[in-house]
Scaffold this motif. Structure first.
Motif: not given
Length: 270
Positions: A224-231, A238-240, A242-251, A264-267
Motif C-alpha cells: 500500500e505504501e509503494m503503490a504509485g511510487q517510483y522505483v 551513487r547508482c541513479q 546507471d538506473y536512469r541510463n537503463e530507463l532511457d535505453r528502454l524508452t 545489477q544495482i544497489w537498493g
C-alpha cells in the motif's frame, strides 16, 4: 441507445453454417472482442451517432458476427440487439471483404425478399464495411441503413465510412489489450504471491503497480505504501545514473522491452 433486448430470426430459428478452417480462425479472432465485458457500455455510441449524423441516416450500428448470429455492439436508431446471421446483410459484407452498398434493397435479388426489408427495421438502403482485426480477420461491420432508397455512396462517403471503421476497430483493440494486460497482471500476482524473490512491477506513467510479499521483506515497505511510487526512490544516489541510463535505453528502443536484461544495482532498505 438503450432499449428492450430483442433478437430477430427467420421463423424463430437460425441456421448453423459449416465451419471451414478460415471460418474457425475468424471465430477464434472474434472471441476476445465478443466477451460480455469486452467493451464498457456505450463505448462506441459516439461513433455510431457520428456516423448517423455524418451520413444523415436514421440508423447506424456496429455488429459482431459469430457462426449463427449478428449482435449489435452499438446502435443508433435501432430497437433490436441482433439478428440471425442467415438474414444479416452484414454477412454479405463480410463475404465481400470490402464496402457493400445497396441503394435499393427491392432492386437487389439478394435482399428483396428479406424479412428485414419487409418487416422491422424495413431496410431499403444499406451500406456496410467490415471490421478487420490487426491480423486480417473480418469479425463484424459498421453499417448504415435507411427506410428509403438512397443514391450510391460517393468516393468521399466511402472514405468517411472506412475512417469510422478504423476508429471503431482501434477502440475495440485498445480495450482488448487492456483486458489482456489485466489478465496477465492477475496471473503474475498469483504466481508472485508465494515467490521467495522480490518482484516489483512498474509503469513509467503510473509508478509501481505490483509489490509482492518478498519485496516487503527485502525493502521494508508494504504494497500500500509503494503503490504509485517510483522505483527510483529505492535507488541510492551513487547508482541513479546507471538506473536512469537503463530507463532511457528502454524508452528509446521499443524492441528492448521484450529482450531479457539484467542490471545489477544497489537498493535502499527502509
Amino acid at each position: 441507445m438503450s432499449c428492450r433486448p430483442q433478437l430477430l430470426s427467420p421463423g424463430g430459428t437460425t441456421l448453423k453454417r459449416p465451419t471451414s478452417d478460415h471460418e474457425a480462425a475468424r471465430l477464434a479472432a472474434l472471441a476476445p472482442y465478443q466477451q460480455a465485458d469486452a467493451l464498457p457500455e456505450n463505448a462506441l455510441d459516439r461513433l455510431t451517432t457520428l456516423a448517423a449524423r455524418l451520413f444523415r441516416v436514421p440508423t447506424a450500428f456496429v455488429s459482431l458476427i459469430d457462426d449463427q448470429r449478428q449482435l449489435f455492439s452499438s446502435r443508433y436508431g435501432l430497437n433490436i440487439t441482433g439478428t440471425a446471421r442467415s438474414v444479416a446483410f452484414c454477412d454479405h459484407t463480410l463475404a465481400q471483404g470490402e464496402i457493400l452498398c445497396v441503394p435499393d434493397t427491392l432492386d437487389d435479388p439478394r435482399f428483396r425478399d428479406s424479412p428485414l426489408v419487409h418487416g422491422y427495421p424495413h431496410i431499403r438502403f444499406y451500406a456496410g464495411i467490415p471490421l478487420t482485426t490487426p491480423d486480417g480477420h473480418h469479425i463484424g461491420t459498421v453499417c448504415l441503413t435507411d427506410t428509403q432508397p438512397r443514391p450510391p455512396l460517393t468516393d468521399d462517403d466511402r472514405q468517411h465510412l472506412a475512417d469510422i471503421a478504423v476508429l471503431v476497430m482501434d477502440r475495440m483493440e485498445v480495450h482488448r489489450l487492456e483486458l489482456l494486460r489485466h489478465a496477465s497482471q492477475q496471473r503474475l500476482e498469483s504466481i508472485s504471491a508465494t515467490s521467495p524473490d522480490a518482484i516489483i512491477c512498474t509503469d513509467l506513467r503510473r509508478g509501481i503497480t505490483f509489490w509482492n510479499p518478498a519485496a516487503t521483506a527485502m525493502f521494508g515497505y508494504g504494497p500500500e505504501e509503494m503503490a504509485g511510487q517510483y522505483v527510483a526512490g529505492l535507488i541510492p544516489e551513487r547508482c541513479q545514473t546507471d538506473y536512469r541510463n537503463e530507463l532511457d535505453r528502454l524508452t528509446a528502443d521499443e524492441a528492448a522491452i521484450s529482450q531479457p536484461r539484467t542490471l545489477q544495482i544497489w537498493g535502499l532498505r527502509r
